[in-house]
Write an enzyme that holds these catalytic residues in place. Structure first.
Site, mmCIF file in Angstrom:
data_model
loop_
_atom_site.group_PDB
_atom_site.id
_atom_site.type_symbol
_atom_site.label_atom_id
_atom_site.label_comp_id
_atom_site.label_asym_id
_atom_site.label_seq_id
_atom_site.Cartn_x
_atom_site.Cartn_y
_atom_site.Cartn_z
ATOM 1 N N LYS A 102 0.831 -1.322 -0.079
ATOM 2 C CA LYS A 102 0.135 -0.087 -0.004
ATOM 3 C C LYS A 102 0.840 1.316 -0.002
ATOM 4 C CE LYS A 102 -1.510 3.101 3.095
ATOM 5 N NZ LYS A 102 -1.725 4.035 2.089
ATOM 6 N N GLU B 122 10.348 1.809 10.155
ATOM 7 C CA GLU B 122 11.327 2.836 10.026
ATOM 8 C C GLU B 122 10.678 4.003 9.914
ATOM 9 O OE1 GLU B 122 14.276 2.280 9.656
ATOM 10 O OE2 GLU B 122 14.601 -0.046 8.997
ATOM 11 N N CYS C 130 13.531 11.642 5.819
ATOM 12 C CA CYS C 130 13.741 11.335 7.042
ATOM 13 C C CYS C 130 15.135 11.477 7.891
ATOM 14 C CB CYS C 130 13.501 9.673 7.318
ATOM 15 S SG CYS C 130 14.399 8.889 6.100
ATOM 16 N N GLU D 299 10.078 16.692 14.522
ATOM 17 C CA GLU D 299 10.370 16.617 13.315
ATOM 18 C C GLU D 299 9.383 17.488 12.363
ATOM 19 O OE1 GLU D 299 9.223 13.235 11.253
ATOM 20 O OE2 GLU D 299 10.972 12.833 10.137
HETATM 21 P P1 NAD Z 1 2.866 8.431 7.415
HETATM 22 O O1 NAD Z 1 3.043 7.706 8.761
HETATM 23 O O2 NAD Z 1 1.635 9.536 7.566
HETATM 24 O O3 NAD Z 1 2.215 7.403 6.540
HETATM 25 C C1 NAD Z 1 3.026 6.598 5.982
HETATM 26 C C2 NAD Z 1 2.120 5.197 5.430
HETATM 27 O O4 NAD Z 1 1.202 4.796 6.502
HETATM 28 C C3 NAD Z 1 1.060 5.740 4.484
HETATM 29 O O5 NAD Z 1 0.934 4.816 3.591
HETATM 30 C C4 NAD Z 1 -0.209 5.921 5.277
HETATM 31 O O6 NAD Z 1 -1.111 6.051 4.244
HETATM 32 C C5 NAD Z 1 -0.181 5.012 6.079
HETATM 33 N N1 NAD Z 1 -1.045 4.915 7.305
HETATM 34 C C6 NAD Z 1 -1.549 6.133 7.757
HETATM 35 N N2 NAD Z 1 -2.405 5.697 8.878
HETATM 36 C C7 NAD Z 1 -2.291 4.127 8.993
HETATM 37 C C8 NAD Z 1 -2.978 3.276 9.721
HETATM 38 N N3 NAD Z 1 -3.677 3.676 10.879
HETATM 39 N N4 NAD Z 1 -2.633 2.075 9.637
HETATM 40 C C9 NAD Z 1 -1.848 1.636 8.667
HETATM 41 N N5 NAD Z 1 -1.113 2.366 7.725
HETATM 42 C C10 NAD Z 1 -1.310 3.889 8.067
HETATM 43 O O7 NAD Z 1 4.184 9.216 6.819
HETATM 44 P P2 NAD Z 1 4.237 9.949 5.587
HETATM 45 O O8 NAD Z 1 3.961 11.318 5.795
HETATM 46 O O9 NAD Z 1 3.911 9.266 4.341
HETATM 47 O O10 NAD Z 1 5.962 10.112 5.388
HETATM 48 C C11 NAD Z 1 6.641 10.999 6.369
HETATM 49 C C12 NAD Z 1 7.292 10.376 7.452
HETATM 50 O O11 NAD Z 1 8.038 8.955 7.066
HETATM 51 C C13 NAD Z 1 8.168 11.155 8.258
HETATM 52 O O12 NAD Z 1 8.048 11.046 9.561
HETATM 53 C C14 NAD Z 1 9.551 10.650 7.948
HETATM 54 O O13 NAD Z 1 10.675 10.746 8.845
HETATM 55 C C15 NAD Z 1 9.160 9.031 7.889
HETATM 56 N N6 NAD Z 1 10.239 8.438 6.784
HETATM 57 C C16 NAD Z 1 10.914 7.552 7.561
HETATM 58 C C17 NAD Z 1 12.034 6.831 6.699
HETATM 59 C C18 NAD Z 1 12.653 5.801 7.395
HETATM 60 O O14 NAD Z 1 13.428 4.966 6.869
HETATM 61 N N7 NAD Z 1 13.134 5.891 8.663
HETATM 62 C C19 NAD Z 1 12.046 6.985 5.495
HETATM 63 C C20 NAD Z 1 11.153 7.939 4.820
HETATM 64 C C21 NAD Z 1 10.167 8.444 5.467
#
Ligand code: NAD
Length: 511
Positions: A185, A260, A294, A396
């Protein structure tokens, strides 16, 4: 300009989910419109707003396909991955343009994102002939002891929008080479890049049901995946807040979970650093991908002896950055992802303005005129004289905002560096090898750089972080990825042809 007009005039394509080898409409028929963050008049496409029913269909397919895929020899699985890699190379430019249109990052960074997927795919394909186990001496004569890797089963992959092809590939390729079947997803804002990757896997000959794509919201599709009885492993990348909810749901339903999550990364600039190099690294780390990595360098901890000089160099370079649409080759900083992100980032600029001591040194405004009129653009923003306890230095922000914090010496720099809840990436600029090693050892982060910024991972090294950034797993580097997507099976072969009495006498009390 002509191309942009044509894109605005065209009818947006309606995309479908990929389930059991077929492209299918979502059960409920609802769609989500994805718009170009650099010009929101352009609809990139309409994508399924799927429901639990679509997740059910995807998992049915993944369950059906699992025995055949598991039984496919790993070198044969690898051949398909190798073809995926070749096709990605051929389509790199088109996929990069699609990515810039949906995500906003500048084209050269989108090319890098696709390249990361290519690297991961070829690297993983090589593993098809290596999925090593090990043998070890048994306690008994005429007995053989060994370990082999087994697939975990059905994997749910949930990914963020900022690396919409690279991050799916980090999860997908190791999951596939280990013999798992998958439901993926992507984030709501960037489904097209993941769809491009899935379509490439289909064209490379991946059998139906092995990989299923279900697009939609986290609340609907993501939550259904983390709770589904047929999912054995959830691999999630995204924010810490959502990751913790995912982990709770996975734990409740007895699933393995790899996380992650967020970061608040730091560059330490010592008094002996090459300040030009450090400023260059800080600009790239803080404002590259518009600060939406990130690993973004959102904190710069600078020795007070060189603080003024460093800030002057940083400011000069940041002021010259050109902000605009990522398809324009002159642009260095693209838009932020959506209106919600604009509100969050501008909210932090306000917080920074009000927090005592900090100075808004550069930027801090949303750009709304001319070429920026229809997009989500924010100026590169620098706060100086920031204290480590302030919210802008701890939370963040995920945008083009950096905090410059003064320090007295390396010990204080390390203390400030480690003084946040996250632990993804850190860096030091110094010419002193002793300081570099000391900081390397003392910074509690999963990644560390010397004389280089906090960003820029290579696929054959472990990627991930400590504390609120992760839960102990690492992606990339084959051993760590394989440890997520496979399970050990211990095998004892007794060829003595009798019940060995010593087995009863000496057997371990456990098991
Ligand atoms: P997010 O947490 O809002 O969403 C990530 C994913 O989770 C999306 O596909 C979203 O639809 C899904 N999601 C949302 N609610 C959910 C639920 N209740 N159950 C299951 N899935 C759900 O993050 P984002 O805004 O897409 O990305 C930015 C964040 O990602 C930042 O905090 C960034 O630091 C982090 N990030 C971390 C890494 C790493 O490797 N550590 C890499 C890239 C991004």
């Amino acid at each position: 300009m002509a191309q942009a007009k044509a894109r605005l005039a065209g009818k947006p394509e309606a995309y479908k989910n990929y389930i059991d080898g077929r492209w299918v409409e979502p059960a409920g028929g609802a769609m989500i419109e994805s718009r170009n963050p650099a010009d929101t008049r352009e609809v990139v496409g309409r994508f399924p707003a799927s429901s639990a029913k679509d997740v059910e269909a995807a998992l049915d397919a993944a369950r059906e396909a699992y025995p055949r895929w598991k039984a496919t020899p790993a070198p044969r699985r690898a051949e398909i991955l190798y073809r995926v890699g070749q096709l990605l190379v051929e389509r790199k430019e088109q996929f990069a343009v699609d990515m810039t249109r949906e995500m906003g990052k500048v084209l050269k960074e989108s090319r890098g994102d696709v390249q990361e997927a290519i690297d991961m795919t070829f690297y993983t394909a090589g593993e098809g002939r290596r999925l090593h186990g090990y043998t070890t001496p048994s306690e008994l004569p005429d007995k053989f002891a060994m370990c082999v890797r087994q697939p975990v089963g059905r994997c749910a992959l949930i990914t963020p929008w900022n690396f919409p092809m690279a991050i799916p590939s980090w999860k997908l390729m190791p999951a596939l080479i280990c013999g798992n079947t998958v439901a993926i997803k992507p984030a709501e804002d960037t489904p097209l890049s993941t769809l491009n990757l899935v379509r490439t896997c289909e064209e490379a000959g991946l059998p139906p049901g092995v990989l299923n794509l279900v697009m939609g919201t986290g609340e609907e599709v993501g939550a259904a995946l983390t709770a589904h009885r047929d999912v054995n492993l959830v691999s999630f990348t995204g924010s810490t807040q959502v990751g913790r909810a995912v982990a709770e749901s996975a734990a409740r339903h007895g699933k393995t979970c790899s996380l992650e999550m967020g970061g608040k990364n730091v560059i330490l600039v010592m008094e002996d650093a090459d300040l030009g190099l450090a400023a260059e690294g800080a600009v790239w780390g803080a404002f590259g991908t518009t600060g939406q990595r990130c690993t973004a360098s959102s904190r710069l901890v600078v020795h007070k002896k060189v603080y003024k000089k460093f800030v002057a160099k940083l400011t000069e370079r940041a002021r010259a950055l050109r902000v605009g649409g990522g398809l324009d080759p002159r642009v260095e900083v693209g838009p932020v992802i959506n209106e919600e992100a604009v509100a969050k980032i501008m909210g932090y600029v306000e917080i920074g303005r009000k927090e005592d001591r900090a100075t808004l040194h550069l930027g801090g405004r949303r750009l709304k005129k001319g070429e920026h009129k229809h997009g989500h653009f924010i100026e590169p923003t620098i706060f100086t004289d920031v204290a480590s306890g302030m919210r802008i230095a701890r939370e963040e922000i995920f945008g083009p905002v950096v905090s410059v914090i003064p320090c007295r010496d390396l010990d204080e720099a390390v203390e400030i560096g480690n003084g946040v809840e996250y632990g993804l990436s850190s860096a030091i600029y110094t010419r002193d090898v002793n300081r570099a090693f000391k900081a390397m050892e003392q910074m509690y982060t999963g990644i560390f750089y010397v004389n280089s910024s906090t960003i820029g991972a290579e696929v054959h090294l472990p990627f991930g972080g400590t504390k609120a950034t992760g839960n102990g797993h690492r992606e990339g580097a084959m051993v760590s990825s394989l440890d997520i997507f496979s399970e050990w099976k211990a095998i004892y072969v007794d060829y003595s042809g009798k019940l060995q009495k010593a087995q009863i006498d000496t057997a371990s009390p456990v098991g």
